[in-house]
Design an enzyme around this catalytic site. Sequence first.
Site, PDB file in Angstrom:
ATOM      1  N   THR A 107       0.799  -1.217   0.000  1.00 44.90           N
ATOM      2  CA  THR A 107       0.000   0.000   0.000  1.00 44.90           C
ATOM      3  C   THR A 107       0.821   1.251   0.000  1.00 44.90           C
ATOM      4  O   THR A 107       2.019   1.219   0.264  1.00 44.90           O
ATOM      5  CB  THR A 107      -0.789  -0.022   1.327  1.00 44.90           C
ATOM      6  OG1 THR A 107      -1.593  -1.170   1.297  1.00 44.90           O
ATOM      7  CG2 THR A 107      -1.635   1.175   1.535  1.00 44.90           C
ATOM      8  N   GLY A 161      -0.472  -3.220   5.417  1.00 44.41           N
ATOM      9  CA  GLY A 161      -0.027  -4.491   5.977  1.00 44.41           C
ATOM     10  C   GLY A 161      -1.032  -5.579   5.655  1.00 44.41           C
ATOM     11  O   GLY A 161      -1.606  -5.598   4.585  1.00 44.41           O
TER      12      GLY A 161
END
Lengths: 277, 227
Positions: free
Chosen positions: A44, A90
């Site tokens: 991300t 994550g």
Amino acid sequence: MATVSVCQYHRGGFSFENCKRNALLEADINKLGFSSPAARKTGTTICGVVYKDGVVLGADTRATEGMVVADKNCSKIHYISPNVYCCGAGTAADTEMTTQIISSNLELHSLSTGRLPRVATANRMLKQMLFRYQGYIGAALVLGGVDSTGPQLYSIYPHGSTDKLPYVTMGSGSLAAMAVFEDRYRPNMEEEEAKRLVRDAIAAGIFNDLGSGSNIDLCVITKGKVDYLRPHDVANKKGVRTGNYRYKHGTTGVLTKAVTHLNLEVVEESVQTMDTT
Amino acid sequence: MMISSRVFGDNGKVKEYHYTGPVEHKFSPYAFNGGTVLAVAGEDFALVASDTRLSEGYSIHSRDSPKCYKLTDTTVIGCSGFHGDCLTLTKIIEARLKMYKHSNNKNMTSGAIAAMLSTILYGKRFFPYYVYNIIGGLDEEGRGARDTYKAGGSASAMLQPLLDNQIGFKNMENVEQVPLTLEKAVQLVKDVFISAAERDVYTGDALKICIITKEGVREEIVPLRKD
């Protein structure tokens, strides 16, 4: 009648109840020749910035499973409370569940205090939970909001450390985004400038990091107002295909057909469109 | 390797104490630079297409590094995998082509190049070239192999089933099996790469198609997603 308390504060110490079971399961699966499913990481770019009237949070929208895109438009900015939002990088399940648990606990806490929740409270709850799990919960978060003490921005790492800063980035694209912040950040920016800066930082992550992509979501939090802009910027459109790939009826061979009639009375009919983009 | 020894703890009881012995570090001679290649052949044409993104890990080295290499007027090779080996392999192939031209006084045919490549690759059987190769070309009479296709590289698993369906007419019934034309093949290759770029992070930036006909080799470049 007993009331069940949802807001359970842990007694202290580490909770490793499931470790033995997990080790046994892992050994069993490996013996059969399979590998246990890998946790899906979001790969991300998320970031946040404090400006004159509040905070701006930004995130990309790509979720990857290894090096294949699993979701082209997932939402990485999670609701914590009406004045506090949290971006998550994550392991996707970890960020989702952690923010939901803290959001629920914070709502109960806010009813108990009778006040609007504070960003520092959410920060404290998140870090204490993540530390308790010693980094096994793979959630790297950017927490931002405005409360009675003013606008605040925290970055929270999977092992439980936090930093209170004017601008933060997390995720695989964090270096690309931080490069943009370090170049153009100034204290006390105006709203439009702050939004442009966050948008450009996420765009840097989207185009230069393979783990990030698709669109840019923004969340602007000020005193008394939240602008959840999803999508704020569609940075990548799907290419237009020139061929027609629809199949005519009868293309799939039918071997047998058995029709069972259901004698039902239609009471209500509703249509919900599926997002096929 | 674990060495364990017994140590007396603070409370007088014996407790096991483990530590690992010497640790082995490995150097990997390979890297994975991504990229997808595709070749399709029809009655009188062949085309070799590849994306132009060169990546490593989560980063992009270059957005303009095509993986098709023109060998002769009738043959193009697509190489993806480890970029270092791709460059070395194409250099070796080009040198061998020159040697053949000088000793036999004619250009190598597509089939001969493919056979030669097989021997070159097997020569390094025990320290392989980490390259996925696809050769596309026309034979001596200017004919391609009818309706053949192959995908290689990082998104090959996504492209191959669609090509099996659209060019090979597999898993379909009651469908008119029209022979593949050049226009349809080019359109299909473009669409297929657009779809691959959606879901494979290593594929994107631009698509380069080398079209081989009896007139020679023509190139077409199409932009793809850059994220």
